[in-house]
Design an enzyme around this catalytic site. Structure first.
Site, PDB file in Angstrom:
ATOM      1  N   ARG A 137       0.846  -1.192   0.000  1.00 47.72           N
ATOM      2  CA  ARG A 137       0.000   0.000   0.000  1.00 47.72           C
ATOM      3  C   ARG A 137       0.882   1.243   0.000  1.00 47.72           C
ATOM      4  O   ARG A 137       1.972   1.253   0.556  1.00 47.72           O
ATOM      5  CB  ARG A 137      -0.919   0.007   1.217  1.00 47.72           C
ATOM      6  CG  ARG A 137      -2.082  -0.977   1.095  1.00 47.72           C
ATOM      7  CD  ARG A 137      -3.047  -0.869   2.262  1.00 47.72           C
ATOM      8  NE  ARG A 137      -2.449  -1.366   3.482  1.00 47.72           N
ATOM      9  CZ  ARG A 137      -1.894  -0.635   4.430  1.00 47.72           C
ATOM     10  NH1 ARG A 137      -1.894   0.684   4.344  1.00 47.72           N
ATOM     11  NH2 ARG A 137      -1.351  -1.197   5.490  1.00 47.72           N
ATOM     12  N   TYR A 193      -1.252  -3.562  -6.818  1.00 40.07           N
ATOM     13  CA  TYR A 193      -1.123  -4.267  -5.538  1.00 40.07           C
ATOM     14  C   TYR A 193      -2.470  -4.324  -4.800  1.00 40.07           C
ATOM     15  O   TYR A 193      -3.209  -3.337  -4.756  1.00 40.07           O
ATOM     16  CB  TYR A 193      -0.059  -3.590  -4.649  1.00 40.07           C
ATOM     17  CG  TYR A 193      -0.088  -4.155  -3.253  1.00 40.07           C
ATOM     18  CD1 TYR A 193       0.424  -5.429  -3.001  1.00 40.07           C
ATOM     19  CD2 TYR A 193      -0.698  -3.473  -2.207  1.00 40.07           C
ATOM     20  CE1 TYR A 193       0.346  -5.980  -1.731  1.00 40.07           C
ATOM     21  CE2 TYR A 193      -0.777  -4.017  -0.935  1.00 40.07           C
ATOM     22  CZ  TYR A 193      -0.252  -5.275  -0.699  1.00 40.07           C
ATOM     23  OH  TYR A 193      -0.352  -5.833   0.554  1.00 40.07           O
ATOM     24  N   LYS A 232      -9.562  -2.489   1.654  1.00 42.82           N
ATOM     25  CA  LYS A 232      -9.232  -1.355   2.532  1.00 42.82           C
ATOM     26  C   LYS A 232      -9.977  -0.089   2.103  1.00 42.82           C
ATOM     27  O   LYS A 232     -10.405   0.702   2.948  1.00 42.82           O
ATOM     28  CB  LYS A 232      -7.731  -1.101   2.529  1.00 42.82           C
ATOM     29  CG  LYS A 232      -6.882  -2.317   2.890  1.00 42.82           C
ATOM     30  CD  LYS A 232      -7.057  -2.746   4.324  1.00 42.82           C
ATOM     31  CE  LYS A 232      -5.991  -3.783   4.685  1.00 42.82           C
ATOM     32  NZ  LYS A 232      -6.129  -4.383   5.991  1.00 42.82           N
ATOM     33  N   HIS A 257     -10.646  -2.440  11.499  1.00 41.37           N
ATOM     34  CA  HIS A 257      -9.561  -3.270  10.965  1.00 41.37           C
ATOM     35  C   HIS A 257      -9.290  -4.390  11.978  1.00 41.37           C
ATOM     36  O   HIS A 257      -8.323  -4.330  12.733  1.00 41.37           O
ATOM     37  CB  HIS A 257      -8.334  -2.353  10.800  1.00 41.37           C
ATOM     38  CG  HIS A 257      -7.192  -2.958  10.044  1.00 41.37           C
ATOM     39  ND1 HIS A 257      -5.898  -2.520  10.194  1.00 41.37           N
ATOM     40  CD2 HIS A 257      -7.156  -3.941   9.130  1.00 41.37           C
ATOM     41  CE1 HIS A 257      -5.100  -3.216   9.390  1.00 41.37           C
ATOM     42  NE2 HIS A 257      -5.843  -4.084   8.740  1.00 41.37           N
ATOM     43  N   SER A 276      -1.446  -3.644   9.976  1.00 42.66           N
ATOM     44  CA  SER A 276      -1.089  -4.585   8.911  1.00 42.66           C
ATOM     45  C   SER A 276       0.219  -5.301   9.240  1.00 42.66           C
ATOM     46  O   SER A 276       1.176  -4.669   9.700  1.00 42.66           O
ATOM     47  CB  SER A 276      -0.937  -3.842   7.589  1.00 42.66           C
ATOM     48  OG  SER A 276      -2.194  -3.373   7.176  1.00 42.66           O
ATOM     49  N   CYS A 321       0.752  -7.455  11.605  1.00 43.65           N
ATOM     50  CA  CYS A 321       1.007  -7.568  13.044  1.00 43.65           C
ATOM     51  C   CYS A 321       0.227  -8.713  13.681  1.00 43.65           C
ATOM     52  O   CYS A 321       0.061  -8.751  14.901  1.00 43.65           O
ATOM     53  CB  CYS A 321       0.711  -6.253  13.748  1.00 43.65           C
ATOM     54  SG  CYS A 321       1.892  -4.962  13.318  1.00 43.65           S
ATOM     55  N   ASP A 345      -9.537  -9.761   8.890  1.00 46.02           N
ATOM     56  CA  ASP A 345      -9.024  -8.422   8.571  1.00 46.02           C
ATOM     57  C   ASP A 345     -10.016  -7.294   8.847  1.00 46.02           C
ATOM     58  O   ASP A 345      -9.614  -6.207   9.233  1.00 46.02           O
ATOM     59  CB  ASP A 345      -8.605  -8.367   7.100  1.00 46.02           C
ATOM     60  CG  ASP A 345      -7.659  -7.214   6.788  1.00 46.02           C
ATOM     61  OD1 ASP A 345      -6.729  -6.980   7.579  1.00 46.02           O
ATOM     62  OD2 ASP A 345      -7.851  -6.532   5.770  1.00 46.02           O
ATOM     63  N   ARG A 369       2.035 -12.186  -0.629  1.00 50.87           N
ATOM     64  CA  ARG A 369       0.695 -12.502  -0.121  1.00 50.87           C
ATOM     65  C   ARG A 369       0.124 -13.784  -0.709  1.00 50.87           C
ATOM     66  O   ARG A 369       0.421 -14.151  -1.832  1.00 50.87           O
ATOM     67  CB  ARG A 369      -0.254 -11.348  -0.501  1.00 50.87           C
ATOM     68  CG  ARG A 369       0.115  -9.991   0.098  1.00 50.87           C
ATOM     69  CD  ARG A 369      -0.371  -9.877   1.506  1.00 50.87           C
ATOM     70  NE  ARG A 369       0.103  -8.677   2.176  1.00 50.87           N
ATOM     71  CZ  ARG A 369      -0.525  -8.129   3.223  1.00 50.87           C
ATOM     72  NH1 ARG A 369      -1.641  -8.647   3.680  1.00 50.87           N
ATOM     73  NH2 ARG A 369      -0.027  -7.060   3.812  1.00 50.87           N
TER      74      ARG A 369
HETATM   75  P1  GDP Z   1      -1.903  -9.314   9.586  1.00 51.61           P
HETATM   76  O1  GDP Z   1      -1.406  -8.569   8.401  1.00 51.61           O
HETATM   77  O2  GDP Z   1      -2.255  -8.414  10.728  1.00 51.61           O
HETATM   78  O3  GDP Z   1      -3.001 -10.271   9.247  1.00 51.61           O
HETATM   79  O4  GDP Z   1      -0.668 -10.186  10.149  1.00 51.61           O
HETATM   80  P2  GDP Z   1      -0.295 -11.729   9.951  1.00 51.61           P
HETATM   81  O5  GDP Z   1      -1.087 -12.624  10.826  1.00 51.61           O
HETATM   82  O6  GDP Z   1      -0.283 -12.049   8.508  1.00 51.61           O
HETATM   83  O7  GDP Z   1       1.195 -11.735  10.518  1.00 51.61           O
HETATM   84  C1  GDP Z   1       2.183 -10.872  10.047  1.00 51.61           C
HETATM   85  C2  GDP Z   1       3.543 -11.344  10.501  1.00 51.61           C
HETATM   86  O8  GDP Z   1       3.595 -11.403  11.921  1.00 51.61           O
HETATM   87  C3  GDP Z   1       3.894 -12.733  10.003  1.00 51.61           C
HETATM   88  O9  GDP Z   1       5.222 -12.747   9.587  1.00 51.61           O
HETATM   89  C4  GDP Z   1       3.708 -13.616  11.213  1.00 51.61           C
HETATM   90  O10 GDP Z   1       4.548 -14.716  11.196  1.00 51.61           O
HETATM   91  C5  GDP Z   1       4.018 -12.682  12.365  1.00 51.61           C
HETATM   92  N1  GDP Z   1       3.243 -13.062  13.577  1.00 51.61           N
HETATM   93  C6  GDP Z   1       1.909 -13.241  13.659  1.00 51.61           C
HETATM   94  N2  GDP Z   1       1.537 -13.628  14.902  1.00 51.61           N
HETATM   95  C7  GDP Z   1       2.677 -13.680  15.636  1.00 51.61           C
HETATM   96  C8  GDP Z   1       2.959 -14.005  17.013  1.00 51.61           C
HETATM   97  O11 GDP Z   1       2.093 -14.330  17.813  1.00 51.61           O
HETATM   98  N3  GDP Z   1       4.272 -13.907  17.396  1.00 51.61           N
HETATM   99  C9  GDP Z   1       5.265 -13.557  16.529  1.00 51.61           C
HETATM  100  N4  GDP Z   1       6.509 -13.490  16.995  1.00 51.61           N
HETATM  101  N5  GDP Z   1       5.034 -13.251  15.227  1.00 51.61           N
HETATM  102  C10 GDP Z   1       3.770 -13.310  14.785  1.00 51.61           C
HETATM  103  P1  PGA Z   2      -3.129  -6.424   5.928  1.00 55.16           P
HETATM  104  O1  PGA Z   2      -3.527  -5.468   4.721  1.00 55.16           O
HETATM  105  O2  PGA Z   2      -1.645  -6.386   5.976  1.00 55.16           O
HETATM  106  O3  PGA Z   2      -3.764  -5.777   7.099  1.00 55.16           O
HETATM  107  O4  PGA Z   2      -3.627  -7.791   5.635  1.00 55.16           O
HETATM  108  C1  PGA Z   2      -3.548  -5.803   3.382  1.00 55.16           C
HETATM  109  C2  PGA Z   2      -3.037  -4.631   2.580  1.00 55.16           C
HETATM  110  O5  PGA Z   2      -1.808  -4.501   2.417  1.00 55.16           O
HETATM  111  O6  PGA Z   2      -3.853  -3.842   2.131  1.00 55.16           O
HETATM  112 MN    MN Z   3      -3.931 -10.345   7.328  1.00 52.92          MN
END
Ligand code: GDP
Ligand code: PGA
Ligand code: MN
Length: 609
Positions: free
Chosen positions: A82, A222, A231, A251, A273, A275, A298, A391
């Site tokens: 983004r 993207y 989003k 979110h 994002s 996290c 999400d 992704r």
């Molecule tokens: P989203 O974009 O908020 O959905 O985040 P994701 O679930 O896709 O996670 C993003 C990154 O954070 C990935 O590389 C995961 O491996 C890492 N991650 C997610 N949950 C945890 C956790 O509980 N502990 C750690 N250390 N890393 C995490």
């Molecule tokens: P996300 O967002 O990282 O919260 O899944 C997707 C995006 O890049 O728009």
């Molecule tokens: Mn996600």
């Protein structure tokens, strides 16, 4: 193709919806595509479009049987995330965009964009995608129509939303309002000009007109910039609708957890994002007797129900997840869903067997790969094989743990809200808010280190209110007021309990202070036990944290002292944090709700500052 033959195709617009027909005609006249094509959403159509995308080199069909009916795409290296700097909220009054958004006068912006879109689809097909966010049988279905010149966007939208004829027929039957969402990669083709695998433009504009609820996106292919239901609509535009209509567009993931006694709780979690939303939404609990089910990963649209409870709905149909870090050992549920097939991967690495790979997918690292840039890669290469923001895009109904309630148009009651960020220091593993207002304070001061999900520096701590900083479609002060007003609109006894979490705190050796992933079930168990009045806590100046032995460590190589270290509230760290929070709040000026100012005063007092 001449103007008049364009006209013929457009006159044949297969819709009785006058506004839609007129809008499609207007955009076709402006963007001047070779063809206008109405997306019907069928499997045959998808097979045809993906075959064409393979032909043009945008998609590679995966031949490894572990990834049936799946494709890989590789973007232009300058179009991988983004682009917040290029994202605008063009409200009529600049004040309504507030200090967290880029703003430009809507008339000026439209006229500039009209110039850019003029002829932008030359040599290409203009696809018209009717879609709905959330259930088609919702009380008030939220429709949109995306116009795009990217077949990759069509194929991806088909995974992320319900699209096509079925939706169009209902829009017509109800003569319904739809969000007009216009997208172009901004790469017109001259006659005979050879196309590239990933057309895009250096110049990118992701623009929202909140009053007319419309979106214009130019120059990027993207996901977050181009799949406009996600989003752009479900957060930026929907947050404005939610403000006007008394609900919340957030979110957040939604997870259903059932304890060994059979009592269920629905937990919503707002994390920036990259996290941890998707990972928590597909949680594999490591504690005996607890069951987790996915509702959303999400986006969470929350309305106040008949009994004053907050009810959440996930408006999406697919997962658009960060690939790196999603693996068989830490997230088998995601891997199972992904390997059922029907997925589009973007900017991951290719295996020699015709499959995909990314960092963290398997414990064993392949000896040879083709990296996301198309180069040979070996473990000795000294660089990542998949882009950090690569992704997977996968239908949500391939998730085995998907809750049946995902299909409920009324959503589910939300019992707890987690606000979480990525912080190496300062923020405990988990902290329970003292009250709803204190919970809003925690959300409003949420902070996180920036990630690869957005273009720009990575690892910089920034405030990210409710993980919505890049997605609030209006004035952030008004947004906090809106959250604050929920307390008086809802049944106070049914309001969710609020917790601040941080899976990313580091210990003295620099490693993670908490194992995370499936073990986060232990933290959720503590939170639910708190709701049930069963778990011990220590009152600290910043809220309630677990006692060392109130977190179930069965089967973990950890001691209560490790928990105490993960939840410690350090005086010096909090002196710095308080100063940073004050600086953040100062930006809101008069717009900050009085209740939050009072919470800040309370925190100051409790910290003895
Ligand atoms: P989203 O974009 O908020 O959905 O985040 P994701 O679930 O896709 O996670 C993003 C990154 O954070 C990935 O590389 C995961 O491996 C890492 N991650 C997610 N949950 C945890 C956790 O509980 N502990 C750690 N250390 N890393 C995490
Ligand atoms: P996300 O967002 O990282 O919260 O899944 C997707 C995006 O890049 O728009
Ligand atoms: Mn996600």
């Amino acid at each position: 193709m001449s103007e008049s033959s364009d006209q013929k195709v457009i006159d044949a617009a297969p819709t009785t919806h006058a506004k839609l027909a007129a809008w499609v005609q207007e955009i076709a006249e402006l963007t001047k595509p070779d063809r206008v094509y109405w997306v019907d959403g069928t499997q045959e159509e998808n097979d045809r479009l993906t075959a064409e995308l393979v032909e043009t080199g945008t998609l590679k069909r995966l031949t490894d049987p572990s990834f049936p009916n799946s494709f890989a795409a590789f973007s232009d290296p300058k179009d991988v995330a983004r682009v917040e700097e290029r994202t605008f909220i063009c409200s009529e009054d600049e004040k309504d965009a507030g200090f967290t958004n880029n703003w430009e006068n809507p008339v000026k912006m439209k006229s500039m964009l009209t110039g850019l879109f003029d002829g932008a689809m030359r040599g290409r097909t203009m696809y018209v995608i009717p879609f709905v966010m959330g259930p088609l049988d919702a009380e008030q279905p939220q429709y949109g129509v995306e116009i795009t010149d990217s077949a990759y966007v069509v194929a991806s939208m088909r995974i992320m939303a319900l699209i096509g004829d079925k939706v169009l027929r209902q829009i017509e039957a109800e003569d319904a309002f739809f969000v007009p969402a216009l997208h172009s990669v901004g790469a017109p083709l001259a006659p005979g000009q050879q196309d590239v695998a990933w057309p895009c433009n250096e110049d990118k504009w992701i623009v929202h007109f909140p009053e007319e609820r419309s979106i214009w996106s130019y120059g990027s292919g993207y996901g977050g910039n181009a799949l406009l239901g996600k989003k752009c609509y479900a957060l930026r535009i929907a947050s404005v609708m939610a403000r006007d209509e008394g609900w919340l567009a957030e979110h957040m993931l939604i997870l259903k957890l059932t304890n060994p006694e059979g009592k269920s709780y629905n937990i919503a979690g707002a994390f920036p994002s990259a996290c941890g939303k998707t990972n928590l939404a597909l949680l594999d609990p490591t504690i005996e007797g607890w069951k987790a089910e996915t509702l959303g990963d999400d986006i969470n649209w929350m309305r106040i129900g008949k009994d004053g409870e907050l009810r959440g709905v996930n408006p999406e149909y697919g997962l658009f997840g960060v690939a790196p870090g999603t693996g068989w050992s830490n997230n088998p549920n995601a891997m199972n869903a992904i390997t059922k097939g029907n997925s589009i991967f973007t900017n991951v690495a290719l295996t020699d067997e015709g499959g995909v790979w990314w960092e963290g997918m398997t414990d064993e690292v392949p000896a040879h790969l083709t990296d996301w840039l198309g180069n040979d890669w070996t473990p000795e290469s000294g660089r990542v094989a998949a882009h950090p923001n690569s992704r997977f895009c996968t239908p949500i109904d391939q998730v085995d743990m998907l809750s049946q309630e995902y299909y409920s148009p009324d959503g589910v009651e939300i019992h707890a809200i987690l606000f979480g960020g990525r912080r190496k220091t300062t923020i405990p593993l988990v902290t329970q808010a003292r009250s709803w207002a204190h919970g809003i304070f925690m959300g409003s001061t949420l902070s996180s280190e920036t990630t690869a999900a957005a273009a720009g520096a990575v690892g910089v701590v920034r405030r990210d209110p409710m993980a919505m900083l890049p997605f609030i479609g209006y004035n952030a002060g008004d947004y906090l007021k809106h959250w604050d007003s929920i307390e008086s609109k809802a049944n106070p006894a049914r309001l969710p309990k609020i917790f601040l979490v941080n899976w990313f705190r580091r210990d003295a050796d620099g490693g993670f202070a908490w194992p995370g992933f499936g073990d986060n079930s232990r933290v959720l168990k503590w939170a639910i036990d708190r709701i049930e009045g069963k778990a011990e806590a220590v009152e600290t100046p910043i809220g309630f944290v677990p006692t060392g032995d109130s977190i179930d460590l069965t089967g973990l190589d950890m001691t209560p002292a490790d928990v105490e270290a993960a939840v410690v509230v350090d005086k010096d760290e909090w002196a710095t944090e308080l100063a940073s929070i004050q600086e953040w709040y100062a930006k809101f000026g008069e717009a900050l709700p009085a209740s939050l100012r009072a919470e800040l005063e309370g925190l100051k007092e409790r910290l003895g500052a």
